[in-house]
Design a protein around this motif. Structure first.
Motif, PDB file in Angstrom:
ATOM      1  N   VAL A 122       0.828  -1.209   0.000  1.00 18.86           N
ATOM      2  CA  VAL A 122       0.000   0.000   0.000  1.00 18.86           C
ATOM      3  C   VAL A 122       0.864   1.261   0.000  1.00 18.86           C
ATOM      4  O   VAL A 122       2.010   1.248   0.453  1.00 18.86           O
ATOM      5  N   PHE A 123       0.288   2.328  -0.522  1.00 18.68           N
ATOM      6  CA  PHE A 123       0.809   3.681  -0.365  1.00 18.68           C
ATOM      7  C   PHE A 123      -0.195   4.423   0.512  1.00 18.68           C
ATOM      8  O   PHE A 123      -1.407   4.307   0.321  1.00 18.68           O
ATOM      9  N   GLU A 124       0.314   5.215   1.451  1.00 20.80           N
ATOM     10  CA  GLU A 124      -0.546   6.053   2.275  1.00 20.80           C
ATOM     11  C   GLU A 124      -0.230   7.517   2.003  1.00 20.80           C
ATOM     12  O   GLU A 124       0.923   7.879   1.722  1.00 20.80           O
ATOM     13  N   PHE A 125      -1.263   8.347   2.095  1.00 22.81           N
ATOM     14  CA  PHE A 125      -1.121   9.780   1.834  1.00 22.81           C
ATOM     15  C   PHE A 125      -1.879  10.564   2.902  1.00 22.81           C
ATOM     16  O   PHE A 125      -2.839  10.066   3.496  1.00 22.81           O
ATOM     17  N   LEU A 126      -1.434  11.800   3.122  1.00 22.23           N
ATOM     18  CA  LEU A 126      -2.166  12.740   3.956  1.00 22.23           C
ATOM     19  C   LEU A 126      -2.603  13.874   3.036  1.00 22.23           C
ATOM     20  O   LEU A 126      -1.756  14.589   2.477  1.00 22.23           O
ATOM     21  N   VAL A 127      -3.901  14.039   2.864  1.00 22.29           N
ATOM     22  CA  VAL A 127      -4.420  14.957   1.857  1.00 22.29           C
ATOM     23  C   VAL A 127      -5.281  16.027   2.515  1.00 22.29           C
ATOM     24  O   VAL A 127      -6.180  15.716   3.306  1.00 22.29           O
ATOM     25  N   LYS A 128      -5.007  17.275   2.171  1.00 21.25           N
ATOM     26  CA  LYS A 128      -5.822  18.387   2.667  1.00 21.25           C
ATOM     27  C   LYS A 128      -6.965  18.648   1.703  1.00 21.25           C
ATOM     28  O   LYS A 128      -6.751  18.873   0.513  1.00 21.25           O
ATOM     29  N   SER A 129      -8.172  18.605   2.220  1.00 13.65           N
ATOM     30  CA  SER A 129      -9.357  18.852   1.403  1.00 13.65           C
ATOM     31  C   SER A 129      -9.628  20.347   1.345  1.00 13.65           C
ATOM     32  O   SER A 129      -9.868  20.983   2.364  1.00 13.65           O
ATOM     33  N   ILE A 130      -9.555  20.886   0.133  1.00 10.83           N
ATOM     34  CA  ILE A 130      -9.775  22.311  -0.083  1.00 10.83           C
ATOM     35  C   ILE A 130     -10.961  22.471  -1.032  1.00 10.83           C
ATOM     36  O   ILE A 130     -11.010  21.828  -2.081  1.00 10.83           O
ATOM     37  N   ALA A 131     -11.902  23.314  -0.649  1.00  9.17           N
ATOM     38  CA  ALA A 131     -13.122  23.480  -1.430  1.00  9.17           C
ATOM     39  C   ALA A 131     -12.815  23.801  -2.886  1.00  9.17           C
ATOM     40  O   ALA A 131     -11.993  24.671  -3.184  1.00  9.17           O
ATOM     41  N   GLY A 132     -13.451  23.083  -3.797  1.00  5.59           N
ATOM     42  CA  GLY A 132     -13.288  23.333  -5.217  1.00  5.59           C
ATOM     43  C   GLY A 132     -12.053  22.741  -5.830  1.00  5.59           C
ATOM     44  O   GLY A 132     -11.717  23.040  -6.976  1.00  5.59           O
ATOM     45  N   SER A 133     -11.352  21.863  -5.109  1.00  8.01           N
ATOM     46  CA  SER A 133     -10.098  21.322  -5.613  1.00  8.01           C
ATOM     47  C   SER A 133     -10.235  19.836  -5.926  1.00  8.01           C
ATOM     48  O   SER A 133     -11.165  19.157  -5.500  1.00  8.01           O
ATOM     49  N   THR A 134      -9.248  19.320  -6.662  1.00 12.29           N
ATOM     50  CA  THR A 134      -9.179  17.884  -6.902  1.00 12.29           C
ATOM     51  C   THR A 134      -9.053  17.135  -5.581  1.00 12.29           C
ATOM     52  O   THR A 134      -9.595  16.043  -5.415  1.00 12.29           O
ATOM     53  N   ALA A 135      -8.326  17.721  -4.640  1.00 15.00           N
ATOM     54  CA  ALA A 135      -8.162  17.085  -3.330  1.00 15.00           C
ATOM     55  C   ALA A 135      -9.504  16.880  -2.648  1.00 15.00           C
ATOM     56  O   ALA A 135      -9.744  15.839  -2.024  1.00 15.00           O
ATOM     57  N   GLU A 136     -10.397  17.847  -2.750  1.00 13.68           N
ATOM     58  CA  GLU A 136     -11.716  17.690  -2.147  1.00 13.68           C
ATOM     59  C   GLU A 136     -12.462  16.522  -2.771  1.00 13.68           C
ATOM     60  O   GLU A 136     -13.100  15.721  -2.072  1.00 13.68           O
ATOM     61  N   LEU A 137     -12.364  16.391  -4.078  1.00 12.83           N
ATOM     62  CA  LEU A 137     -13.021  15.290  -4.771  1.00 12.83           C
ATOM     63  C   LEU A 137     -12.405  13.954  -4.376  1.00 12.83           C
ATOM     64  O   LEU A 137     -13.111  12.972  -4.124  1.00 12.83           O
ATOM     65  N   LEU A 138     -11.083  13.906  -4.284  1.00 11.88           N
ATOM     66  CA  LEU A 138     -10.398  12.689  -3.864  1.00 11.88           C
ATOM     67  C   LEU A 138     -10.833  12.271  -2.470  1.00 11.88           C
ATOM     68  O   LEU A 138     -11.102  11.088  -2.215  1.00 11.88           O
ATOM     69  N   CYS A 139     -10.918  13.228  -1.564  1.00 12.19           N
ATOM     70  CA  CYS A 139     -11.289  12.922  -0.183  1.00 12.19           C
ATOM     71  C   CYS A 139     -12.756  12.499  -0.058  1.00 12.19           C
ATOM     72  O   CYS A 139     -13.160  11.976   0.978  1.00 12.19           O
ATOM     73  N   GLY A 140     -13.537  12.722  -1.100  1.00 13.07           N
ATOM     74  CA  GLY A 140     -14.928  12.312  -1.102  1.00 13.07           C
ATOM     75  C   GLY A 140     -15.161  10.940  -1.698  1.00 13.07           C
ATOM     76  O   GLY A 140     -16.301  10.463  -1.738  1.00 13.07           O
ATOM     77  N   LEU A 141     -14.106  10.288  -2.166  1.00 13.37           N
ATOM     78  CA  LEU A 141     -14.240   8.950  -2.738  1.00 13.37           C
ATOM     79  C   LEU A 141     -14.418   7.902  -1.638  1.00 13.37           C
ATOM     80  O   LEU A 141     -14.292   8.193  -0.451  1.00 13.37           O
ATOM     81  N   GLN A 142     -14.685   6.672  -2.052  1.00 13.73           N
ATOM     82  CA  GLN A 142     -14.964   5.610  -1.102  1.00 13.73           C
ATOM     83  C   GLN A 142     -14.071   4.409  -1.347  1.00 13.73           C
ATOM     84  O   GLN A 142     -13.458   4.274  -2.410  1.00 13.73           O
ATOM     85  N   LYS A 143     -14.015   3.538  -0.357  1.00 14.26           N
ATOM     86  CA  LYS A 143     -13.271   2.295  -0.487  1.00 14.26           C
ATOM     87  C   LYS A 143     -13.727   1.545  -1.729  1.00 14.26           C
ATOM     88  O   LYS A 143     -14.924   1.405  -1.981  1.00 14.26           O
ATOM     89  N   GLY A 144     -12.765   1.095  -2.532  1.00 13.36           N
ATOM     90  CA  GLY A 144     -13.075   0.368  -3.752  1.00 13.36           C
ATOM     91  C   GLY A 144     -13.071   1.215  -4.997  1.00 13.36           C
ATOM     92  O   GLY A 144     -13.000   0.677  -6.114  1.00 13.36           O
ATOM     93  N   ASP A 145     -13.148   2.540  -4.849  1.00  9.25           N
ATOM     94  CA  ASP A 145     -13.077   3.409  -6.015  1.00  9.25           C
ATOM     95  C   ASP A 145     -11.689   3.328  -6.643  1.00  9.25           C
ATOM     96  O   ASP A 145     -10.693   3.039  -5.961  1.00  9.25           O
ATOM     97  N   VAL A 146     -11.627   3.619  -7.933  1.00  8.94           N
ATOM     98  CA  VAL A 146     -10.383   3.483  -8.680  1.00  8.94           C
ATOM     99  C   VAL A 146      -9.774   4.845  -8.972  1.00  8.94           C
ATOM    100  O   VAL A 146     -10.467   5.774  -9.412  1.00  8.94           O
ATOM    101  N   VAL A 147      -8.479   4.972  -8.707  1.00  8.13           N
ATOM    102  CA  VAL A 147      -7.692   6.135  -9.118  1.00  8.13           C
ATOM    103  C   VAL A 147      -6.465   5.607  -9.850  1.00  8.13           C
ATOM    104  O   VAL A 147      -6.145   4.426  -9.770  1.00  8.13           O
ATOM    105  N   GLU A 148      -5.780   6.484 -10.543  1.00  9.79           N
ATOM    106  CA  GLU A 148      -4.597   6.077 -11.292  1.00  9.79           C
ATOM    107  C   GLU A 148      -3.372   6.804 -10.765  1.00  9.79           C
ATOM    108  O   GLU A 148      -3.418   8.014 -10.495  1.00  9.79           O
ATOM    109  N   LEU A 149      -2.279   6.074 -10.612  1.00  4.76           N
ATOM    110  CA  LEU A 149      -1.040   6.615 -10.053  1.00  4.76           C
ATOM    111  C   LEU A 149       0.094   6.489 -11.048  1.00  4.76           C
ATOM    112  O   LEU A 149       0.204   5.489 -11.759  1.00  4.76           O
TER     113      LEU A 149
END
Length: 273
Positions: free
Chosen positions: A102-129
């Motif tokens: 696994v990779f672990e990250f600490l992400v700050k959720s900022i309104a209107g940002s990609t980070a906010e969208l990422l932090c709104g995802l759920q277990k099992g969702d797919v992202v690309e690295l």
């Protein structure tokens, strides 16, 4: 992992600007980057506005093997064509990728940002690295520990992410006379990894929390990290002192200026980008 088996995120419908977390923001060119589809294992609060993101890389051994040094970062993109990738520093040590996949990250959720969208995802969702990027913290510059007895570490906000990786990877802190982490946040509610402080201290790191807007009960350091350090300093031998910085640009610039003016060699002041 077979691409055809991965379902796209149909619930993503808004376009957000990208935000880099733990590393400086940079324009990401659409080039020959190899993207690895991966699944989220965990998305959970780490502190106010900060989220712990855990991603399964066990099916991408080359991706896992690309992470070799604390301080490295990578590109992450959502499976939505109009959202640009973002840069994220990896918070878990390289050993975790090797042992747990696994990779672990600490992400700050900022309104209107990609980070906010990422932090709104759920277990099992797919992202690309992408593969891990950068050289990380060049700890060899402040080694061996017998020669560099003082190491001063500075982090603000989500900049603590790669610092966690450094501390838990290990840099012989217990063999050095003075290792301090000045960790700045607005208040304790916004300070991630407090549950790890005892472990870090047992490894030889003295933690100095610095709060810019604490409540009245706070008895520790107040203000900004650079001011707290300027009040303390205690650099007994600049030639045997190294430093590691990650966080706000102003903090990094002011701390660097203080260290250099006190005789610390600029090449011994480490950054991850």
């Amino acid at each position: 992992m077979i691409l055809s088996k991965l379902k796209p995120l149909h619930h993503l419908s808004h376009h957000f600007r990208c935000r880099a977390i733990g590393v400086s923001a940079a324009a990401v060119r659409h080039d020959t980057t190899v993207w690895n589809p991966t699944r989220l294992i965990e998305v959970s609060p780490a502190a106010e506005s900060l989220f712990r993101i855990t991603i399964d890389v066990s099916q991408s051994p080359e991706l896992a093997a690309s992470y070799t040094t604390a301080g490295q970062y990578l590109q992450l993109r959502l499976r939505e064509p109009h959202i640009r990738p973002t840069l994220l520093a990896i918070s878990s040590p390289p050993s975790v990728a090797a042992s747990k996949g696994v990779f672990e990250f600490l992400v700050k959720s900022i309104a209107g940002s990609t980070a906010e969208l990422l932090c709104g995802l759920q277990k099992g969702d797919v992202v690309e690295l992408s593969a891990a990027m950068g050289k990380g913290f060049a700890i060899d510059q402040i080694s061996p520990p017998e020669k560099y007895q003082t190491v001063l570490i500075f982090a603000t906000g989500s900049g603590i992410s790669p610092i966690r990786s450094l501390i838990e990877t290990g840099f012989s802190a217990d063999k050095r006379a003075d290792v301090r982490l000045y960790y700045g946040a607005r208040n304790l509610n916004r300070m991630a990894y407090q549950e790890r402080f005892k472990e870090w201290e047992s490894s030889g790191v003295d933690i100095v929390p610095v709060l810019s807007h604490p409540d009245d009960s706070w008895k520790g350091e107040r203000g900004f990290v650079q001011a707290a350090f300027a009040r303390a300093k205690r650099i007994l031998s600049p030639r045997s002192t190294g430093a590691v910085l990650c966080g706000h640009k102003q903090m990094a610039e002011e701390v660097t200026s203080i260290l250099v003016s006190d005789g610390v060699a600029r090449e011994k002041i480490l950054k991850n980008i």
